[in-house]
Motif scaffolding. Structure first.
Motif, PDB file in Angstrom:
ATOM      1  N   GLU A 159       0.827  -1.213   0.000  1.00 41.06           N
ATOM      2  CA  GLU A 159       0.000   0.000   0.000  1.00 41.06           C
ATOM      3  C   GLU A 159       0.857   1.258   0.000  1.00 41.06           C
ATOM      4  N   ARG A 160       1.935   1.244   0.747  1.00 43.13           N
ATOM      5  CA  ARG A 160       2.861   2.396   0.784  1.00 43.13           C
ATOM      6  C   ARG A 160       3.400   2.684  -0.617  1.00 43.13           C
ATOM      7  N   PHE A 161       3.849   1.625  -1.323  1.00 40.38           N
ATOM      8  CA  PHE A 161       4.417   1.800  -2.654  1.00 40.38           C
ATOM      9  C   PHE A 161       3.357   2.192  -3.678  1.00 40.38           C
ATOM     10  N   LEU A 162       2.163   1.633  -3.569  1.00 34.98           N
ATOM     11  CA  LEU A 162       1.092   2.008  -4.502  1.00 34.98           C
ATOM     12  C   LEU A 162       0.699   3.471  -4.301  1.00 34.98           C
ATOM     13  N   THR A 163       0.626   3.902  -3.059  1.00 30.70           N
ATOM     14  CA  THR A 163       0.305   5.301  -2.760  1.00 30.70           C
ATOM     15  C   THR A 163       1.384   6.224  -3.324  1.00 30.70           C
ATOM     16  N   LYS A 164       2.645   5.836  -3.131  1.00 31.63           N
ATOM     17  CA  LYS A 164       3.757   6.637  -3.645  1.00 31.63           C
ATOM     18  C   LYS A 164       3.704   6.699  -5.173  1.00 31.63           C
ATOM     19  N   ALA A 165       3.482   5.556  -5.822  1.00 31.73           N
ATOM     20  CA  ALA A 165       3.425   5.512  -7.287  1.00 31.73           C
ATOM     21  C   ALA A 165       2.299   6.404  -7.814  1.00 31.73           C
ATOM     22  N   LYS A 166       1.149   6.356  -7.185  1.00 32.52           N
ATOM     23  CA  LYS A 166       0.021   7.213  -7.596  1.00 32.52           C
ATOM     24  C   LYS A 166       0.385   8.683  -7.437  1.00 32.52           C
ATOM     25  N   SER A 167       1.087   9.017  -6.348  1.00 34.91           N
ATOM     26  CA  SER A 167       1.469  10.420  -6.125  1.00 34.91           C
ATOM     27  C   SER A 167       2.467  10.905  -7.181  1.00 34.91           C
ATOM     28  N   LEU A 168       3.185   9.958  -7.806  1.00 37.69           N
ATOM     29  CA  LEU A 168       4.133  10.299  -8.868  1.00 37.69           C
ATOM     30  C   LEU A 168       3.472  10.328 -10.245  1.00 37.69           C
ATOM     31  N   GLY A 169       2.172  10.049 -10.288  1.00 35.18           N
ATOM     32  CA  GLY A 169       1.442  10.115 -11.546  1.00 35.18           C
ATOM     33  C   GLY A 169       1.277   8.782 -12.264  1.00 35.18           C
ATOM     34  N   TYR A 170       1.619   7.674 -11.611  1.00 32.52           N
ATOM     35  CA  TYR A 170       1.479   6.356 -12.232  1.00 32.52           C
ATOM     36  C   TYR A 170       0.048   5.853 -12.154  1.00 32.52           C
ATOM     37  N   ASP A 171      -0.369   5.152 -13.200  1.00 35.13           N
ATOM     38  CA  ASP A 171      -1.624   4.413 -13.200  1.00 35.13           C
ATOM     39  C   ASP A 171      -1.289   3.029 -12.660  1.00 35.13           C
ATOM     40  N   THR A 172      -1.541   2.806 -11.381  1.00 40.14           N
ATOM     41  CA  THR A 172      -1.141   1.546 -10.749  1.00 40.14           C
ATOM     42  C   THR A 172      -1.972   0.362 -11.227  1.00 40.14           C
ATOM     43  N   ASN A 173      -3.053   0.615 -11.939  1.00 37.55           N
ATOM     44  CA  ASN A 173      -3.822  -0.477 -12.537  1.00 37.55           C
ATOM     45  C   ASN A 173      -3.026  -1.162 -13.644  1.00 37.55           C
ATOM     46  N   ARG A 174      -1.993  -0.509 -14.150  1.00 36.99           N
ATOM     47  CA  ARG A 174      -1.144  -1.087 -15.199  1.00 36.99           C
ATOM     48  C   ARG A 174      -0.115  -2.074 -14.647  1.00 36.99           C
ATOM     49  N   LEU A 175       0.027  -2.112 -13.326  1.00 39.36           N
ATOM     50  CA  LEU A 175       1.022  -3.007 -12.740  1.00 39.36           C
ATOM     51  C   LEU A 175       0.651  -4.472 -12.966  1.00 39.36           C
ATOM     52  N   LEU A 176       1.646  -5.242 -13.347  1.00 37.08           N
ATOM     53  CA  LEU A 176       1.528  -6.688 -13.482  1.00 37.08           C
ATOM     54  C   LEU A 176       2.210  -7.287 -12.262  1.00 37.08           C
ATOM     55  N   TRP A 177       1.469  -8.074 -11.496  1.00 37.99           N
ATOM     56  CA  TRP A 177       2.016  -8.671 -10.286  1.00 37.99           C
ATOM     57  C   TRP A 177       2.736  -9.965 -10.678  1.00 37.99           C
ATOM     58  N   THR A 178       4.031  -9.982 -10.496  1.00 38.68           N
ATOM     59  CA  THR A 178       4.910 -11.041 -10.981  1.00 38.68           C
ATOM     60  C   THR A 178       4.794 -12.288 -10.115  1.00 38.68           C
ATOM     61  N   SER A 179       4.554 -13.420 -10.754  1.00 39.48           N
ATOM     62  CA  SER A 179       4.513 -14.691 -10.034  1.00 39.48           C
ATOM     63  C   SER A 179       5.936 -15.103  -9.660  1.00 39.48           C
ATOM     64  N   GLN A 180       6.097 -15.516  -8.422  1.00 36.13           N
ATOM     65  CA  GLN A 180       7.366 -16.069  -7.976  1.00 36.13           C
ATOM     66  C   GLN A 180       7.193 -17.534  -7.546  1.00 36.13           C
ATOM     67  N   VAL A 181       6.126 -18.163  -8.048  1.00 33.62           N
ATOM     68  CA  VAL A 181       5.880 -19.579  -7.765  1.00 33.62           C
ATOM     69  C   VAL A 181       6.953 -20.388  -8.496  1.00 33.62           C
ATOM     70  N   PRO A 182       7.611 -21.328  -7.785  1.00 31.24           N
ATOM     71  CA  PRO A 182       8.678 -22.110  -8.427  1.00 31.24           C
ATOM     72  C   PRO A 182       8.201 -22.805  -9.710  1.00 31.24           C
ATOM     73  N   ILE A 183       9.100 -22.843 -10.700  1.00 33.24           N
ATOM     74  CA  ILE A 183       8.834 -23.484 -11.981  1.00 33.24           C
ATOM     75  C   ILE A 183       9.240 -24.945 -11.886  1.00 33.24           C
ATOM     76  N   GLU A 184       8.316 -25.832 -12.240  1.00 34.53           N
ATOM     77  CA  GLU A 184       8.644 -27.262 -12.255  1.00 34.53           C
ATOM     78  C   GLU A 184       9.188 -27.648 -13.615  1.00 34.53           C
ATOM     79  N   SER A 185      10.272 -28.390 -13.612  1.00 33.43           N
ATOM     80  CA  SER A 185      10.917 -28.802 -14.866  1.00 33.43           C
ATOM     81  C   SER A 185      10.186 -29.931 -15.531  1.00 33.43           C
TER      82      SER A 185
END
Length: 185
Positions: A159-185
């Motif tokens: 929430e802190r980072f999203l608030t900061k990004a919005k204050s800088l003029g970013y459209d935070t709806n454009r953020l893609l939340w990166t999966s860090q789930v391990p990849i199975e071979s």
């Protein structure tokens, strides 16, 4: 000159003018933005491995999950960044290594190049006091990353980072939340 040649030449001229106008306008929209960066930044604390938690997606990271950035100072004093990520469509790991420069260490202003001598801004606009979570901005509102030393972040940090990004003029709806789930071979 016959009429067909005049029409063709006129059409070509209008096309050139239209393309020029489009390029000028698109450059205005993408102009570089000066972001207020952190104060008292310490590069040595920033070095090391960071998990990408979120990003505004762009062509070089398209379809990538499990993204990690490593910031390293080599023995000769040069500064590099190594990005890795898993391409979900091609089912392969990708790696890119770039050069980095410190523009203003005290204020967290860096530059990174993955293509010869073309450098892009990398601005540390927020970082916690223990250097565990960071919000990085690029040269304009098309580049934003949330990084963490862990694969997940607390809701309060998010929430802190999203608030900061919005204050800088970013459209935070454009953020893609990166999966860090391990990849199975």
């Amino acid at each position: 000159m016959n009429n067909k040649k005049k029409v063709a030449l006129g059409s070509l001229l209008l096309g050139v003018i239209g393309t020029g106008a489009y390029l000028i306008n698109s450059r205005k929209e993408k102009k570089k933005v000066e972001f207020k960066t952190v104060q008292a930044f310490e590069l040595k604390k920033f070095l090391g491995r960071w998990y990408e938690i979120a990003r505004i997606d762009f062509k070089y990271e398209k379809n990538l999950s499990n993204c990690i950035a490593k910031y390293i100072i080599n023995d000769d004093g040069s500064f590099v960044v190594i990005n890795t990520g898993y391409d979900k469509k091609k089912k392969i790991w990708k790696k890119s290594e770039g050069k980095a420069k410190v523009v203003d260490e005290k204020n967290g202003k860096l530059k990174v190049s993955f293509f010869s001598f073309f450098y892009n801004a990398l601005n540390v606009v927020d970082i916690d006091e223990n250097y565990q979570n960071a919000l990085l901005a690029g040269k304009n509102h098309d580049y934003l990353w949330i990084l963490s030393r862990d694969k997940e972040i607390d809701d309060s940090v998010r929430e802190r980072f999203l608030t900061k990004a919005k204050s800088l003029g970013y459209d935070t709806n454009r953020l893609l939340w990166t999966s860090q789930v391990p990849i199975e071979s």
